[in-house]
Design an enzyme around this catalytic site. Structure first.
Site, PDB file in Angstrom:
ATOM      1  N   HIS A   1      -3.842   7.058   1.361  1.00 33.31           N
ATOM      2  CA  HIS A   1      -4.238   5.760   0.674  1.00 33.31           C
ATOM      3  C   HIS A   1      -5.571   5.229   0.959  1.00 33.31           C
ATOM      4  CE1 HIS A   1      -4.080   1.402  -0.269  1.00 33.31           C
ATOM      5  NE2 HIS A   1      -4.051   1.119   1.108  1.00 33.31           N
TER       6      HIS A   1
ATOM      7  N   CYS B   1       0.585  -1.239  -0.156  1.00 31.93           N
ATOM      8  CA  CYS B   1       0.115  -0.016  -0.039  1.00 31.93           C
ATOM      9  C   CYS B   1       0.947   1.169   0.048  1.00 31.93           C
ATOM     10  CB  CYS B   1      -1.187  -0.105   1.403  1.00 31.93           C
ATOM     11  SG  CYS B   1      -2.174  -1.289   0.878  1.00 31.93           S
TER      12      CYS B   1
ATOM     13  N   ASN C   1     -10.049  -1.084  -2.137  1.00 28.32           N
ATOM     14  CA  ASN C   1      -8.654  -0.843  -1.772  1.00 28.32           C
ATOM     15  C   ASN C   1      -7.723  -1.509  -2.893  1.00 28.32           C
ATOM     16  OD1 ASN C   1      -5.809  -1.128  -0.735  1.00 28.32           O
ATOM     17  ND2 ASN C   1      -6.608  -1.469   1.141  1.00 28.32           N
TER      18      ASN C   1
HETATM   19  N1  COA Z   1     -19.202  -9.904   5.535  1.00 30.90           N
HETATM   20  C1  COA Z   1     -19.968 -10.177   6.538  1.00 30.90           C
HETATM   21  N2  COA Z   1     -19.455 -10.696   7.675  1.00 30.90           N
HETATM   22  C2  COA Z   1     -18.118 -10.559   7.692  1.00 30.90           C
HETATM   23  C3  COA Z   1     -17.216 -10.079   6.595  1.00 30.90           C
HETATM   24  C4  COA Z   1     -17.849  -9.847   5.540  1.00 30.90           C
HETATM   25  N3  COA Z   1     -17.088  -9.583   4.356  1.00 30.90           N
HETATM   26  N4  COA Z   1     -16.013 -10.232   7.044  1.00 30.90           N
HETATM   27  C5  COA Z   1     -15.843 -10.613   8.410  1.00 30.90           C
HETATM   28  N5  COA Z   1     -17.160 -10.836   8.581  1.00 30.90           N
HETATM   29  C6  COA Z   1     -17.464 -11.112  10.021  1.00 30.90           C
HETATM   30  C7  COA Z   1     -16.435 -11.910  10.685  1.00 30.90           C
HETATM   31  O1  COA Z   1     -16.586 -13.389  10.548  1.00 30.90           O
HETATM   32  C8  COA Z   1     -17.056 -11.763  12.196  1.00 30.90           C
HETATM   33  O2  COA Z   1     -18.204 -12.438  12.419  1.00 30.90           O
HETATM   34  P1  COA Z   1     -18.139 -13.243  14.112  1.00 30.90           P
HETATM   35  O3  COA Z   1     -18.245 -12.229  15.019  1.00 30.90           O
HETATM   36  O4  COA Z   1     -19.176 -14.018  14.092  1.00 30.90           O
HETATM   37  O5  COA Z   1     -16.941 -14.095  14.491  1.00 30.90           O
HETATM   38  C9  COA Z   1     -17.584 -10.139  12.293  1.00 30.90           C
HETATM   39  O6  COA Z   1     -17.692 -10.103  10.883  1.00 30.90           O
HETATM   40  C10 COA Z   1     -16.513  -9.299  12.731  1.00 30.90           C
HETATM   41  O7  COA Z   1     -15.306  -9.536  12.246  1.00 30.90           O
HETATM   42  P2  COA Z   1     -14.009  -8.601  12.463  1.00 30.90           P
HETATM   43  O8  COA Z   1     -12.893  -9.003  11.508  1.00 30.90           O
HETATM   44  O9  COA Z   1     -13.879  -8.351  13.695  1.00 30.90           O
HETATM   45  O10 COA Z   1     -14.611  -7.249  11.761  1.00 30.90           O
HETATM   46  P3  COA Z   1     -13.945  -5.744  11.866  1.00 30.90           P
HETATM   47  O11 COA Z   1     -15.023  -4.834  12.508  1.00 30.90           O
HETATM   48  O12 COA Z   1     -12.446  -5.806  12.403  1.00 30.90           O
HETATM   49  O13 COA Z   1     -13.753  -5.398  10.195  1.00 30.90           O
HETATM   50  C11 COA Z   1     -12.225  -5.067   8.687  1.00 30.90           C
HETATM   51  C12 COA Z   1     -12.893  -6.098   9.540  1.00 30.90           C
HETATM   52  C13 COA Z   1     -11.417  -6.029   7.816  1.00 30.90           C
HETATM   53  C14 COA Z   1     -13.263  -4.409   7.700  1.00 30.90           C
HETATM   54  C15 COA Z   1     -11.451  -4.004   9.483  1.00 30.90           C
HETATM   55  O14 COA Z   1     -10.856  -4.834  10.699  1.00 30.90           O
HETATM   56  C16 COA Z   1     -10.721  -3.283   8.744  1.00 30.90           C
HETATM   57  O15 COA Z   1     -10.845  -2.484   7.898  1.00 30.90           O
HETATM   58  N6  COA Z   1      -9.346  -3.334   9.054  1.00 30.90           N
HETATM   59  C17 COA Z   1      -8.268  -2.603   8.262  1.00 30.90           C
HETATM   60  C18 COA Z   1      -8.060  -3.129   7.121  1.00 30.90           C
HETATM   61  C19 COA Z   1      -7.434  -2.500   6.062  1.00 30.90           C
HETATM   62  O16 COA Z   1      -7.342  -1.050   6.086  1.00 30.90           O
HETATM   63  N7  COA Z   1      -6.462  -3.058   5.298  1.00 30.90           N
HETATM   64  C20 COA Z   1      -5.592  -2.560   4.554  1.00 30.90           C
HETATM   65  C21 COA Z   1      -4.683  -1.762   4.926  1.00 30.90           C
HETATM   66  S1  COA Z   1      -3.560  -1.329   3.701  1.00 30.90           S
END
Ligand code: COA
Length: 334
Positions: A261, A113, A291
């Site tokens: 980004h 990224c 992204n």
């Molecule tokens: N659709 C529906 N549910 C989903 C899902 C999707 N696409 N992806 C994950 N879930 C579920 C998980 O399985 C979990 O279920 P559970 O509670 O029954 O176990 C629940 O949603 C919460 O998951 P979690 O991973 O804790 O969600 P979150 O609030 O952390 O959101 C991201 C996930 C990835 C969106 C978030 O962590 C994020 O944006 N992180 C930064 C990522 C990023 O910017 N990456 C690029 C960096 S350059």
């Protein structure tokens, strides 16, 4: 010492629009969850004819034309990607071939990224020393061919999209304008929090063998510890923006436009709030493209420029954070 400036910008995204509803047909997800957590409404996925190189080439053609130069004027190519067409050689040489450039050098940057900002910084050094006058910098990614599009991969695959952006970095005669400074950081301690484990010479052969017998082997799909990435991103984005401002004796009040980004709309909004910036001062297009990793800043910068959001004399801040972990910023006086 010479100065460098961005003299041309371009981007290319595949025609194939994939909405959140489209994804919900192949995995257990839904539009509401994706929009609420990431802000993403749709992204592009490559069509059969698109590759990381071909998209980079299309973006480059636009940037070259807008810079008002000929391909013969390009002295060097820097290509940032985590999704090259081949394991080796990297796409830099392929762009050189596809565009019919002279036998100029071609360098591949692997900083995910932050890749475009690392590339910009490398290019800036070559211009400053007087070695080159015009450098073609590309960020391009094909994520969709390598994502786990089943429910198992939904935490990662809904976020990433395909596309390319390009910039021409040119020698500038105008003192005090152009690329004022770049700031690069890395923390390899967290390398495996956002990584693709295979193929890689570390465990490629092992994974091949395991995979044959084990459908649960996920080492060929990107792994992301989403919450850990999120927490680190907001801290590092803030730090590196402040570092860039301070290095140029600028304050938050001087920022005309922040182009972060496009990792996650929630990250951009957190930064906007923290720095007390208005909606007009922060450019986001993750809603439409997801992204796109190394391509996200050049695509966003191009769109901001096309929409007239960047004017001569503006102070533009670019900032990125991602896999590595790596993070970076660039301060530009347009
Ligand atoms: N659709 C529906 N549910 C989903 C899902 C999707 N696409 N992806 C994950 N879930 C579920 C998980 O399985 C979990 O279920 P559970 O509670 O029954 O176990 C629940 O949603 C919460 O998951 P979690 O991973 O804790 O969600 P979150 O609030 O952390 O959101 C991201 C996930 C990835 C969106 C978030 O962590 C994020 O944006 N992180 C930064 C990522 C990023 O910017 N990456 C690029 C960096 S350059």
């Amino acid at each position: 010492m010479f100065q460098s400036k961005i003299s041309g910008l371009g981007y290319y995204v595949p025609n194939n629009i994939v909405t959140n509803d489209d994804l919900s047909k192949v995995m257990d997800t839904n539009d509401e969850w994706i929009k609420e957590r990431t802000g993403i409404e749709q992204r592009r996925h490559v069509e059969a004819h698109d590759t990381t190189t071909s998209m980079g080439v299309e973006a480059a053609k636009v940037a070259i034309e807008r810079a008002g130069i000929q391909k013969e004027d390009i002295d060097f190519v820097i290509f940032a990607t985590l999704s090259p067409d081949l394991y080796f050689p990297g796409p830099g040489v392929m762009v050189q071939k596809e565009l019919g450039l002279r036998t100029v050098g071609a360098l591949d940057v692997r900083n995910q990224c932050s890749g475009f900002l690392y590339a910009l910084s490398v290019g800036d050094q070559f211009i400053k020393t007087g070695m080159y006058k015009n450098i073609l910098i590309i960020g391009s990614e094909t994520h969709s061919r390598g994502l786990d599009m089943s429910t198992r991969g939904r935490g990662v695959s809904v976020i990433f999209g395909d596309g390319a952006g390009a910039a021409i970095l040119s020698r500038s005669e105008e003192e005090g304008t152009g690329l004022l400074s770049t700031h690069l950081h890395a923390q390899g301690e967290h390398a495996e929090e956002l990584a693709l484990m295979a193929p890689g010479m570390g465990n490629r052969w092992v994974s091949d063998i395991v995979r044959e017998n084990d459908p649960n082997d996920v080492s060929y799909y990107p792994h992301m510890n989403g919450q850990f990435v999120f927490k680190n991103a907001v801290v590092r984005f803030s730090e590196v923006i402040n570092e860039g401002l301070k290095a140029n004796n600028l304050t938050v009040e001087d920022i005309d436009l922040l182009v972060p980004h496009q990792a996650n709309l929630r990250i951009s909004q957190y930064i906007q709030h923290k720095f007390n910036l208005t909606d007009d001062q922060v450019f986001n297009n993750i809603q439409r493209y997801g992204n796109t990793t190394a391509a996200s800043i050049p695509i966003a910068l191009t769109e901001a420029w096309e929409q007239g959001k960047i004017k001569k004399g503006d102070t533009i801040v670019l900032a990125a954070f991602g896999s590595g972990f790596t993070w970076a910023s660039a301060i530009i006086k347009w």
